[in-house]
Design a protein around this motif. Sequence first.
Motif, PDB file in Angstrom:
ATOM      1  N   ASP A 281      56.663   6.317  -0.030  1.00  0.00           N
ATOM      2  CA  ASP A 281      56.166   5.325   0.927  1.00  0.00           C
ATOM      3  C   ASP A 281      55.951   5.899   2.317  1.00  0.00           C
ATOM      4  O   ASP A 281      55.135   5.375   3.080  1.00  0.00           O
ATOM      5  CB  ASP A 281      57.158   4.160   1.026  1.00  0.00           C
ATOM      6  N   LEU A 282      56.706   6.937   2.671  1.00  0.00           N
ATOM      7  CA  LEU A 282      56.589   7.524   4.005  1.00  0.00           C
ATOM      8  C   LEU A 282      56.850   9.015   3.913  1.00  0.00           C
ATOM      9  O   LEU A 282      57.822   9.443   3.281  1.00  0.00           O
ATOM     10  CB  LEU A 282      57.587   6.865   4.964  1.00  0.00           C
ATOM     11  N   PHE A 283      55.988   9.813   4.523  1.00  0.00           N
ATOM     12  CA  PHE A 283      56.163  11.269   4.576  1.00  0.00           C
ATOM     13  C   PHE A 283      56.777  11.651   5.916  1.00  0.00           C
ATOM     14  O   PHE A 283      56.239  11.342   6.980  1.00  0.00           O
ATOM     15  CB  PHE A 283      54.829  11.986   4.383  1.00  0.00           C
ATOM     16  N   ASP A 284      57.918  12.323   5.848  1.00  0.00           N
ATOM     17  CA  ASP A 284      58.651  12.803   7.017  1.00  0.00           C
ATOM     18  C   ASP A 284      58.250  14.265   7.227  1.00  0.00           C
ATOM     19  O   ASP A 284      58.704  15.157   6.507  1.00  0.00           O
ATOM     20  CB  ASP A 284      60.146  12.665   6.730  1.00  0.00           C
ATOM     21  N   ALA A 285      57.374  14.496   8.195  1.00  0.00           N
ATOM     22  CA  ALA A 285      56.781  15.814   8.401  1.00  0.00           C
ATOM     23  C   ALA A 285      57.652  16.643   9.333  1.00  0.00           C
ATOM     24  O   ALA A 285      57.637  16.447  10.550  1.00  0.00           O
ATOM     25  CB  ALA A 285      55.369  15.672   8.973  1.00  0.00           C
ATOM     26  N   SER A 286      58.397  17.583   8.783  1.00  0.00           N
ATOM     27  CA  SER A 286      59.369  18.342   9.566  1.00  0.00           C
ATOM     28  C   SER A 286      58.726  19.573  10.187  1.00  0.00           C
ATOM     29  O   SER A 286      58.295  20.492   9.495  1.00  0.00           O
ATOM     30  CB  SER A 286      60.546  18.766   8.681  1.00  0.00           C
ATOM     31  N   VAL A 287      58.682  19.582  11.514  1.00  0.00           N
ATOM     32  CA  VAL A 287      58.208  20.733  12.279  1.00  0.00           C
ATOM     33  C   VAL A 287      59.248  21.033  13.353  1.00  0.00           C
ATOM     34  O   VAL A 287      60.091  20.205  13.665  1.00  0.00           O
ATOM     35  CB  VAL A 287      56.825  20.478  12.918  1.00  0.00           C
ATOM     36  N   ARG A 288      59.181  22.223  13.937  1.00  0.00           N
ATOM     37  CA  ARG A 288      60.190  22.561  14.933  1.00  0.00           C
ATOM     38  C   ARG A 288      59.928  21.832  16.255  1.00  0.00           C
ATOM     39  O   ARG A 288      60.856  21.554  16.993  1.00  0.00           O
ATOM     40  CB  ARG A 288      60.251  24.082  15.116  1.00  0.00           C
ATOM     41  N   PHE A 289      58.640  21.551  16.560  1.00  0.00           N
ATOM     42  CA  PHE A 289      58.323  20.743  17.740  1.00  0.00           C
ATOM     43  C   PHE A 289      57.192  19.797  17.384  1.00  0.00           C
ATOM     44  O   PHE A 289      56.120  20.218  16.943  1.00  0.00           O
ATOM     45  CB  PHE A 289      57.956  21.612  18.935  1.00  0.00           C
ATOM     46  N   PHE A 290      57.433  18.509  17.572  1.00  0.00           N
ATOM     47  CA  PHE A 290      56.562  17.456  17.047  1.00  0.00           C
ATOM     48  C   PHE A 290      55.138  17.515  17.567  1.00  0.00           C
ATOM     49  O   PHE A 290      54.205  17.028  16.919  1.00  0.00           O
ATOM     50  CB  PHE A 290      57.154  16.088  17.397  1.00  0.00           C
ATOM     51  N   ASN A 291      54.927  18.103  18.745  1.00  0.00           N
ATOM     52  CA  ASN A 291      53.624  18.048  19.398  1.00  0.00           C
ATOM     53  C   ASN A 291      52.702  19.206  19.002  1.00  0.00           C
ATOM     54  O   ASN A 291      51.628  19.371  19.555  1.00  0.00           O
ATOM     55  CB  ASN A 291      53.808  18.054  20.922  1.00  0.00           C
ATOM     56  N   THR A 292      53.108  19.994  18.022  1.00  0.00           N
ATOM     57  CA  THR A 292      52.340  21.170  17.608  1.00  0.00           C
ATOM     58  C   THR A 292      51.200  20.774  16.673  1.00  0.00           C
ATOM     59  O   THR A 292      51.433  20.114  15.654  1.00  0.00           O
ATOM     60  CB  THR A 292      53.260  22.171  16.887  1.00  0.00           C
ATOM     61  N   PRO A 293      49.959  21.173  16.962  1.00  0.00           N
ATOM     62  CA  PRO A 293      48.867  20.915  16.023  1.00  0.00           C
ATOM     63  C   PRO A 293      49.122  21.641  14.702  1.00  0.00           C
ATOM     64  O   PRO A 293      49.508  22.814  14.693  1.00  0.00           O
ATOM     65  CB  PRO A 293      47.631  21.477  16.738  1.00  0.00           C
TER      66      PRO A 293
END
Length: 390
Positions: A281-293
């Motif tokens: 239902d929801l994808f939790d997109a794990s990145v080291r900094f959220f604002n990265t393209p």
Amino acid sequence: MTAFVTAPSPDELAPLFEPLTIRGLTIPNRVVMSPMTRSFCPDNIPGPDVAAYYRRRIEGGTGLLITEAIGTDHPASVGDTGLGEENLPLFQGQATVDAWAKVVEGVHALGGKIIPQLWHQGPMRMPDGKAPAFSPSGYYGDPATADISYIEQARIISAAPMPVPTDEEIADVVAGFGRAARDAVAAGFDGLALHGAHGYLIDSFLWEETNRRSAPWGGNAVERTRFAVEVVKACREAVGEDRPIIFRFSQWKQQNFRARLAETPAELEAILGPIADAGVDLFDASVRFFNTPAFPDHGDLSLAGWAKKLTSKLSGAVGGIGLIKGKYDTDNAISEASNNLGLVMRRFAAGEFDVISVGRAILQDPHWVRKARTGQPLPPFDPASVSILT
């Protein structure tokens, strides 16, 4: 990448504090406590201190709690994290269900919502003589590519025997996720989260570096999704149609911080599409900094934004929210505070994601959400200040 914008006013933050319905679950606001392993569950069971820890986050205004990762009943599910395997929680028998039920009851008594994150460490499991690490092809990855934070762990794991599992053994691990999901329902949790990132087991099936199998559990990018798909299906059957399932994924791996699960949006769609169809239902997109393209050649969209665009599912952003930098971005574990919610709101207003997950900031300060909402100063993060009493 913009490093700083003016901190938003409470009125500008208001959309972040509107309710959201995820399948049959309605949460009061869009701020989620990110799952964080703390190794504070002696004998694999959470005690009253753990229950109090989660209650404090609800009292502090967090909209949804996702627990620390909880292992399944597979013998190789969890291993030493440096603080002892016996301190990691498991769903393994009625005693573990009963203990988590007390945690859930405490959260529900305050009107809060809580779901567990299920994991299997897979190739990331430290050897301890009880069971070998479990990887699709019996392979950890190249230890030479591990981040400096993990290099010693990488050497130890990669030097230990890691047999190639049979198709039947893999199917049994899938069934174990289903059993854990049933335990979660029995404990009264409001949904389920799956750890499909950072080089752990589900992710190791998705990543071609660690999955060198042929069919039925390997092959091309779509074929490599079968393990994740079967896990989601088993969990969906166990939790029913009303409880949501959240799936965490990442590009980077602990075996290789520069690894990429997908090089293009089309490759990402090929991977996430079957997983979405299986019942996420929801994808939790794990990145080291959220604002990265995520794919700079294809625009400024974040990884969470691409997940939502490609699957039409809800998505969540995580990584460095409320702090000056993302986790692992420097050797210094201390991170200065940053009210970067202005950056968050720019992307939120553009419809890139539906929730934000906050980890370290809420780990240190259970009232971080209320402080952010009312414009109070946000604290820096210092892991030395975090204790079982936080």
